[in-house]
Write a protein that holds these residues in place. Sequence first.
Motif, PDB file in Angstrom:
ATOM      1  N   LYS A 171      10.246   3.502   0.011  1.00  0.00           N
ATOM      2  CA  LYS A 171      10.841   4.761  -0.432  1.00  0.00           C
ATOM      3  C   LYS A 171      11.956   4.506  -1.446  1.00  0.00           C
ATOM      4  CE  LYS A 171       8.969   8.159   2.127  1.00  0.00           C
ATOM      5  NZ  LYS A 171       8.437   9.419   1.570  1.00  0.00           N
ATOM      6  N   ALA A 172      12.832   3.547  -1.133  1.00  0.00           N
ATOM      7  CA  ALA A 172      13.966   3.253  -2.006  1.00  0.00           C
ATOM      8  C   ALA A 172      13.506   2.685  -3.347  1.00  0.00           C
ATOM      9  CB  ALA A 172      14.925   2.277  -1.318  1.00  0.00           C
ATOM     10  N   ILE A 228       0.836  -1.210   0.000  1.00  0.00           N
ATOM     11  CA  ILE A 228       0.000   0.000   0.000  1.00  0.00           C
ATOM     12  C   ILE A 228       0.866   1.254   0.000  1.00  0.00           C
ATOM     13  CG2 ILE A 228      -1.678   1.333   1.342  1.00  0.00           C
ATOM     14  CD1 ILE A 228      -2.816  -1.316   2.336  1.00  0.00           C
ATOM     15  N   PHE A 229       1.895   1.243   0.825  1.00  0.00           N
ATOM     16  CA  PHE A 229       2.756   2.428   0.921  1.00  0.00           C
ATOM     17  C   PHE A 229       3.583   2.607  -0.349  1.00  0.00           C
ATOM     18  CE2 PHE A 229       6.448   4.877   2.554  1.00  0.00           C
ATOM     19  CZ  PHE A 229       5.742   5.972   3.041  1.00  0.00           C
ATOM     20  N   LEU A 230       4.006   1.507  -0.969  1.00  0.00           N
ATOM     21  CA  LEU A 230       4.752   1.602  -2.228  1.00  0.00           C
ATOM     22  C   LEU A 230       3.877   2.218  -3.314  1.00  0.00           C
ATOM     23  CD1 LEU A 230       7.219   1.040  -3.981  1.00  0.00           C
ATOM     24  CD2 LEU A 230       6.364  -1.296  -4.326  1.00  0.00           C
ATOM     25  N   ARG A 231       2.635   1.791  -3.383  1.00  0.00           N
ATOM     26  CA  ARG A 231       1.713   2.375  -4.355  1.00  0.00           C
ATOM     27  C   ARG A 231       1.531   3.864  -4.098  1.00  0.00           C
ATOM     28  NH1 ARG A 231      -3.042  -2.255  -4.153  1.00  0.00           N
ATOM     29  NH2 ARG A 231      -1.951  -3.848  -5.398  1.00  0.00           N
ATOM     30  N   LYS A 232       1.458   4.219  -2.826  1.00  0.00           N
ATOM     31  CA  LYS A 232       1.297   5.620  -2.461  1.00  0.00           C
ATOM     32  C   LYS A 232       2.508   6.430  -2.924  1.00  0.00           C
ATOM     33  CE  LYS A 232       2.419   8.911   0.823  1.00  0.00           C
ATOM     34  NZ  LYS A 232       3.763   9.361   1.233  1.00  0.00           N
ATOM     35  N   GLU A 233       3.720   5.887  -2.755  1.00  0.00           N
ATOM     36  CA  GLU A 233       4.938   6.580  -3.157  1.00  0.00           C
ATOM     37  C   GLU A 233       5.013   6.743  -4.675  1.00  0.00           C
ATOM     38  OE1 GLU A 233       7.674   7.938  -1.344  1.00  0.00           O
ATOM     39  OE2 GLU A 233       6.053   7.885   0.119  1.00  0.00           O
ATOM     40  N   SER A 238       2.452   6.742  -6.751  1.00  0.00           N
ATOM     41  CA  SER A 238       1.396   7.676  -7.129  1.00  0.00           C
ATOM     42  C   SER A 238       1.812   9.108  -6.839  1.00  0.00           C
ATOM     43  CB  SER A 238       0.113   7.335  -6.370  1.00  0.00           C
ATOM     44  OG  SER A 238      -0.900   8.272  -6.644  1.00  0.00           O
ATOM     45  N   GLU A 239       2.466   9.315  -5.717  1.00  0.00           N
ATOM     46  CA  GLU A 239       2.922  10.656  -5.361  1.00  0.00           C
ATOM     47  C   GLU A 239       3.989  11.158  -6.330  1.00  0.00           C
ATOM     48  OE1 GLU A 239       5.566  12.311  -1.752  1.00  0.00           O
ATOM     49  OE2 GLU A 239       3.601  11.555  -1.123  1.00  0.00           O
ATOM     50  N   ALA A 240       4.862  10.257  -6.774  1.00  0.00           N
ATOM     51  CA  ALA A 240       5.894  10.644  -7.741  1.00  0.00           C
ATOM     52  C   ALA A 240       5.266  11.122  -9.044  1.00  0.00           C
ATOM     53  CB  ALA A 240       6.832   9.468  -8.011  1.00  0.00           C
ATOM     54  N   ALA A 241       4.171  10.482  -9.432  1.00  0.00           N
ATOM     55  CA  ALA A 241       3.474  10.883 -10.655  1.00  0.00           C
ATOM     56  C   ALA A 241       2.701  12.183 -10.454  1.00  0.00           C
ATOM     57  CB  ALA A 241       2.535   9.771 -11.106  1.00  0.00           C
ATOM     58  N   ARG A 242       2.009  12.310  -9.325  1.00  0.00           N
ATOM     59  CA  ARG A 242       1.198  13.505  -9.062  1.00  0.00           C
ATOM     60  C   ARG A 242       2.061  14.750  -8.876  1.00  0.00           C
ATOM     61  NH1 ARG A 242      -1.464  10.443  -5.168  1.00  0.00           N
ATOM     62  NH2 ARG A 242      -0.560  11.821  -3.583  1.00  0.00           N
TER      63      ARG A 242
END
Length: 259
Positions: free
Chosen positions: A118-119, A6-11, A13-17
């Motif tokens: 994160k990495a 879940i957190f990897l998907r969030k990271e 997605s945030e990189a794209a947004r």
Amino acid sequence: MDGFIIFLRKELSEAARSERLLVVAVVFLLLGIISPLGAKYLPQLLQSLGTGQQGVQIIVATPTVNDAITQFLKNVAGTGILIALLLPMGSVAREKEQGTASFVLTKPLSRQAFLVAKALALFAVLAVGVALGSIAAYLYTALLFKPIAVGGFLACAALILLSLLVYAAFTFLGSTLAQSQLPAVGVGLVAWVAISLVSLSPALSPYTPAGLVTVAGSIALGKETEHLTTSLLANLAIIVVVLAGAWLAFRRQELTARS
């Protein structure tokens, strides 16, 4: 590692947004395009500058595919270092600076999962950029010069990516150690200078990212490669050791929420 996916998907997605992915992709794409273009037309430009000037004669060799690969290595593997150093500086430090790290870790998310996600997100963004730059460079090289072996060029791109990940790992380490982004990138810059100095030694260069880039150029051109295994294993070991250091530092840190 609780909550990792879940957190990897969030990271990601945030990189794209945040357009971080877009910026990295565009920069590497441009670097890939200008590499064969520069190799093809820069000699002609230099020669034209000397035309018509009394007593000035500029003689340049006919550019070849070797020149295109050389420019590709200089641009993507060379200039790309700056991106690899700057991209990770806020990965962890920004979360600590804003106080969101402590909040996220109160959820079912372990520190290990937090750091690994994160990495991986960071490395994925860098991989996309290198892939786009490499595809552009290959297509323009084939168009302006001649096609080269796809397998060799893919291996070349993979080694370039690995060389950049070494620098990114050091800034990522700085991001876990520091409480703000500026000191984080400082760690990466110090590592860059240190690696550059070590690379000046012919005996030690194969163990550095510079050794990987040298091998990458040989593979792309179908030449005999020296110290491939040595360079590959040495740089993988550097990444593993640096990331392990980041984990050991992060697991002991006290994280406070921002009031």
